[in-house]
Design an enzyme around this catalytic site. Structure first.
Site, PDB file in Angstrom:
ATOM      1  N   GLU A 274      18.231  49.135 -49.908  1.00  0.00           N
ATOM      2  CA  GLU A 274      18.599  50.084 -50.948  1.00  0.00           C
ATOM      3  C   GLU A 274      19.297  49.400 -52.124  1.00  0.00           C
ATOM      4  O   GLU A 274      20.272  48.665 -51.951  1.00  0.00           O
ATOM      5  CB  GLU A 274      19.510  51.168 -50.364  1.00  0.00           C
ATOM      6  CG  GLU A 274      20.081  52.132 -51.389  1.00  0.00           C
ATOM      7  CD  GLU A 274      18.999  52.939 -52.080  1.00  0.00           C
ATOM      8  OE1 GLU A 274      19.121  53.134 -53.315  1.00  0.00           O
ATOM      9  OE2 GLU A 274      18.051  53.375 -51.407  1.00  0.00           O
ATOM     10  N   THR A 318      13.848  55.719 -55.482  1.00  0.00           N
ATOM     11  CA  THR A 318      13.521  55.329 -54.110  1.00  0.00           C
ATOM     12  C   THR A 318      12.195  55.925 -53.667  1.00  0.00           C
ATOM     13  O   THR A 318      11.388  55.254 -53.005  1.00  0.00           O
ATOM     14  CB  THR A 318      14.637  55.780 -53.150  1.00  0.00           C
ATOM     15  OG1 THR A 318      15.829  55.034 -53.441  1.00  0.00           O
ATOM     16  CG2 THR A 318      14.249  55.520 -51.700  1.00  0.00           C
ATOM     17  N   HIS A 436      24.242  51.862 -51.963  1.00  0.00           N
ATOM     18  CA  HIS A 436      23.758  52.882 -52.906  1.00  0.00           C
ATOM     19  C   HIS A 436      24.888  53.222 -53.874  1.00  0.00           C
ATOM     20  O   HIS A 436      26.061  53.221 -53.511  1.00  0.00           O
ATOM     21  CB  HIS A 436      23.322  54.138 -52.148  1.00  0.00           C
ATOM     22  CG  HIS A 436      22.509  55.098 -52.970  1.00  0.00           C
ATOM     23  ND1 HIS A 436      23.026  55.797 -54.040  1.00  0.00           N
ATOM     24  CD2 HIS A 436      21.208  55.462 -52.877  1.00  0.00           C
ATOM     25  CE1 HIS A 436      22.081  56.550 -54.567  1.00  0.00           C
ATOM     26  NE2 HIS A 436      20.960  56.373 -53.879  1.00  0.00           N
ATOM     27  N   ASP A 495      14.250  48.400 -53.348  1.00  0.00           N
ATOM     28  CA  ASP A 495      13.486  49.511 -53.915  1.00  0.00           C
ATOM     29  C   ASP A 495      13.611  49.630 -55.425  1.00  0.00           C
ATOM     30  O   ASP A 495      12.651  49.966 -56.115  1.00  0.00           O
ATOM     31  CB  ASP A 495      13.849  50.828 -53.229  1.00  0.00           C
ATOM     32  CG  ASP A 495      15.324  51.185 -53.359  1.00  0.00           C
ATOM     33  OD1 ASP A 495      16.139  50.283 -53.659  1.00  0.00           O
ATOM     34  OD2 ASP A 495      15.684  52.359 -53.135  1.00  0.00           O
ATOM     35  N   HIS A 496      14.794  49.360 -55.962  1.00  0.00           N
ATOM     36  CA  HIS A 496      14.989  49.448 -57.409  1.00  0.00           C
ATOM     37  C   HIS A 496      16.287  48.744 -57.773  1.00  0.00           C
ATOM     38  O   HIS A 496      17.019  48.259 -56.910  1.00  0.00           O
ATOM     39  CB  HIS A 496      15.010  50.905 -57.893  1.00  0.00           C
ATOM     40  CG  HIS A 496      15.983  51.788 -57.164  1.00  0.00           C
ATOM     41  ND1 HIS A 496      17.345  51.745 -57.374  1.00  0.00           N
ATOM     42  CD2 HIS A 496      15.786  52.731 -56.211  1.00  0.00           C
ATOM     43  CE1 HIS A 496      17.951  52.624 -56.594  1.00  0.00           C
ATOM     44  NE2 HIS A 496      17.021  53.235 -55.871  1.00  0.00           N
TER      45      HIS A 496
END
Length: 719
Positions: A274, A318, A436, A495-496
């Site tokens: 994440e 996500t 996150h 994911d990003h």
């Protein structure tokens, strides 16, 4: 001498002059003008303070100045159709509506570098339960300034400090005022179209729409865009897919004979890191590695590690990464494809592909099953099992969670209970969440120093990343002890981005620069992509690629043919792979040149170049942009039109039947129990029913009653 300087008038004096002017002639008109000026002013100020619109040149700067005015006039002119005090309240109400829209976009843009869309707003039920903590961390006290004028205007009306125009204005005047607003909008659009042709038809970047047309106009454009997406399924026909499949066929690349099928029949662990960015690999704070376990894994001789790999997500973040990873389809230009289309669409997804080749497929996520509509989308993807929050008893304990689900150490340990029961070979996707936004974790779990950029959002990022790294190390140790490591292939991906480009001063400090350029921001979009197998020939691979390429690359290693699949990525291991990386907003990156935030750069040295000064770039930019626009449009058409339902020519894959899957806890546990008898290939079955959970060791203080700061077993050696 000092008499030459006039005394600066007080606020009271200024207000008295304004009030006299408003009282003497057409009070309602002056009140309307005042509101237009106020709406324009706060919008224009926020354009420069909180958005990165990239306005260049006199034309774009003029449009940025002009574009808040037309809709302000149109909306506020509605008040002119009323009389008396009602007209004043209507004007204030429309000022408030525009201010709320501005305020919401300031908050959203601060974290996601994008503007709110109807798709994101409609997905609120899917994501809203976790957003309150993030929003609290995003808000600055200055954001509330957009409401100050409204409060003042309300007080002026309530306490009768304004002369109320009882007669109002003539209806003809009100109509002409509204027409003026539309006329100015057309002028704005005309100038914008001259400066950027095809603005509404060829742009995938919302920044362009706001920069040229305005924030309110963007809302209308996005609403139309969302409506068209909804209607596209009704208009779709088989011929649409035929055209796209012909294009996809031209993009298929030959397999790499050195790698093809080398991981065939192995278990697959897909580990979702994440918000994890590539710069964290080998990064140090106070001479300590942030991620020692991941660093070791990254440099392992049997790990293929791609160091020029980019996230390509849009507003779905996500969920977009999952859409690409599982399907090689891009997320949408607006909203989340998983939320809007995941329930009913037909997909050719990795879980379904592997399920039909004898794999058990399972997804693990320590949050509610409905987040990003996973409980429905995973059925469309073909997952046999979905172990969500309901399967994790510890998830009900508040201090065991962080924002978006179970803390990673607890989540991964608790997942081992189900991993050991999966019949082999299996495909298991583990979605971590601790790293996150807003990157906060309780003190008992902090065992790493924060950075000192002075940006509270950024400085905790390395601490949650270090925690994720520790959790990953514990999982790997367990899998080795349980006998799963050598017979598995591990795929790790970020994911990003974790730190958005709205934190440029902090980014500059992290990178050791005085300031960052758009080239640096493009590099900051890199995320890790690693594939590890016991007999895999690894090494650092400098090939340029993105998340859209994960599926075809993995299928190559697993020896799964994809000739008939509709995928928009390519096999990064193919000798014919060229490394063109489209970004969701229409930017792109190639090994030679890149386009980012409307600027062009030499990819190898970071020097900015222009189309006029570089003839090679001009040729490459034209062909690359055409390709990028085409793949994004075609991918959108596949999703919004549900075109894969028309694909009847596949011989190696049949559509998933969503009714075959039930993710209720009782059903899932019963199926796992039955599988130990009907397909006794799981670790638990092969161990004669004896659990391996005692082999899983974690230093999670919630489970051990200790502090992570006093129990940090991670390596800090230099590379």
């Amino acid at each position: 001498m000092f008499n030459r300087f006039k005394k600066i008038p007080s606020l009271k004096t200024i207000w008295q002059k304004i009030k006299r002017t408003m009282d003497t002639s057409a009070p309602l008109v002056w009140f309307f003008v005042l509101n237009v000026v106020l709406v324009w002013f706060k919008t224009f100020v926020n354009y420069h303070m909180n958005f990165n619109l990239g306005a260049e040149g006199a034309t774009q700067q003029f449009l940025l100045f002009l574009n808040p005015i037309p809709t302000a006039i149109i909306f506020l002119s509605i008040a002119l159709y009323f009389r008396g005090v009602v007209s004043y309240w209507v004007a204030i109400a429309f000022n408030l509506i525009q201010s709320i829209w501005l305020f919401a976009n300031v908050l959203y843009y601060r974290e996601f570098s994008d503007f709110l869309s109807m798709g994101i707003l409609s997905s609120g039920s899917s994501t809203g339960n976790n957003l309150s903590k993030s929003i609290a961390a995003i808000i600055h006290w200055s954001d509330y300034m957009v409401f100050v004028d409204i409060i003042i205007l309300i007080l002026l009306v309530v306490f009768k400090q304004l002369t109320i125009d009882r007669k109002g204005v003539q209806k003809k005047f009100a109509i002409l005022t509204t027409i003026l607003g539309f006329a100015l909008m057309l002028v704005d659009f005309g100038i914008a179209s001259a400066d950027r042709s095809g603005l509404l038809t060829r742009s995938f970047d919302n920044n362009y729409i706001v920069k040229y047309l305005g924030l309110n106009e963007y809302a209308v454009f996005n609403a139309v865009q969302t409506y068209n997406q909804t209607e596209s399924r009704k208009r779709a026909k088989p011929a649409d897919l035929t055209k796209i499949k012909k294009f996809v066929a031209t993009q298929k690349l030959p397999d790499n004979i050195q790698y093809y099928g080398t991981q065939k029949g192995k278990n697959v662990f897909m580990i979702h890191l994440e918000s994890f960015q590539q710069f964290l690999i080998d990064y140090k704070v106070d001479n300590r590695e942030v991620t020692p376990n991941l660093n070791k894994f990254y440099h392992d001789q049997h790990t293929l590690s791609f160091d020029n790999f980019y996230n390509q997500v849009g507003q779905g973040k996500t969920s977009d990464a999952e859409m690409m990873q599982e399907n090689s389809l891009y997320g949408l230009a607006t909203g989340s494809a998983m939320v809007k289309y995941g329930t009913n669409n037909t997909f050719e997804s990795l879980p379904g592909i592997l399920d039909q080749r004898g794999y058990t497929t399972a997804a693990f996520h320590g949050d509610v099953a409905s987040f990003w509509n996973r409980d429905n989308t995973y059925k469309s993807f073909g997952y046999n099992y979905f172990f969500s929050k309901a399967y994790y008893p510890n998830a009900s304990k508040p201090n065991f969670n962080v924002g978006y689900g179970l803390k990673d150490k607890i989540f991964l340990q608790d997942s081992a209970k189900y991993i050991e029961q999966l019949p082999q070979p299996f495909y298991a996707k583990l979605i971590t969440v601790t790293n996150h936004y807003p990157y906060e974790i309780d003190k008992a779990n902090i065992s790493f120093p924060a950075t000192t950029t002075g940006d509270n959002t950024v400085d905790g990022y390395v601490q949650t990343a270090h925690y994720l790294d520790q959790a990953f190390g514990e999982l790997m140790t367990y899998l080795q002890k349980a006998g799963l490591y050598d017979n598995s292939v591990f795929v790790l991906y970020g994911d990003h981005y974790g730190i958005s480009e709205n934190h440029q001063p902090a980014i500059a400090q992290l990178l050791g620069k005085d300031k960052v350029t758009n080239y640096d921001l493009a590099q900051f979009q890199k995320v890790p992509f690693m594939i590890h197998g016991n007999n895999l020939k690894g090494g650092i691979n400098h090939t340029y690629g993105g998340e859209i390429d994960m599926l075809p690359t993995l299928l190559d290693l697993l020896g799964v043919p994809d000739d008939n699949m509709t995928m928009f990525g390519q096999d990064m291991l193919s000798p014919k792979y060229e490394g063109v990386v489209p970004m969701r907003n229409g930017n792109w990156i190639t090994p030679k040149y890149m386009k980012y935030n409307n600027q062009y750069f030499n990819t190898t040295n970071g020097q900015q170049v222009t189309l006029d000064s570089d003839s090679e770039l001009k040729k490459i930019a034209t062909t690359t942009q055409d390709y990028v626009n085409k793949v994004l449009s075609y991918s959108d058409a596949v999703i919004t039109g549900d075109l894969l339902r028309f694909d009847t020519g596949r011989s190696d894959f049949h559509p998933v039947n969503k009714k075959d899957f039930d993710y209720k806890k009782s059903t899932g546990l019963d199926r796992l129990k039955e599988a130990q008898k009907t397909n006794p290939s799981s670790v638990l079955a092969k161990n004669n029913g004896k659990s391996t959970l005692d082999m899983y060791k974690t230093d999670a203080p919630e489970l051990n009653g200790t502090s992570a700061a006093n129990n940090d077993n991670s390596s800090s050696s230099s590379k």
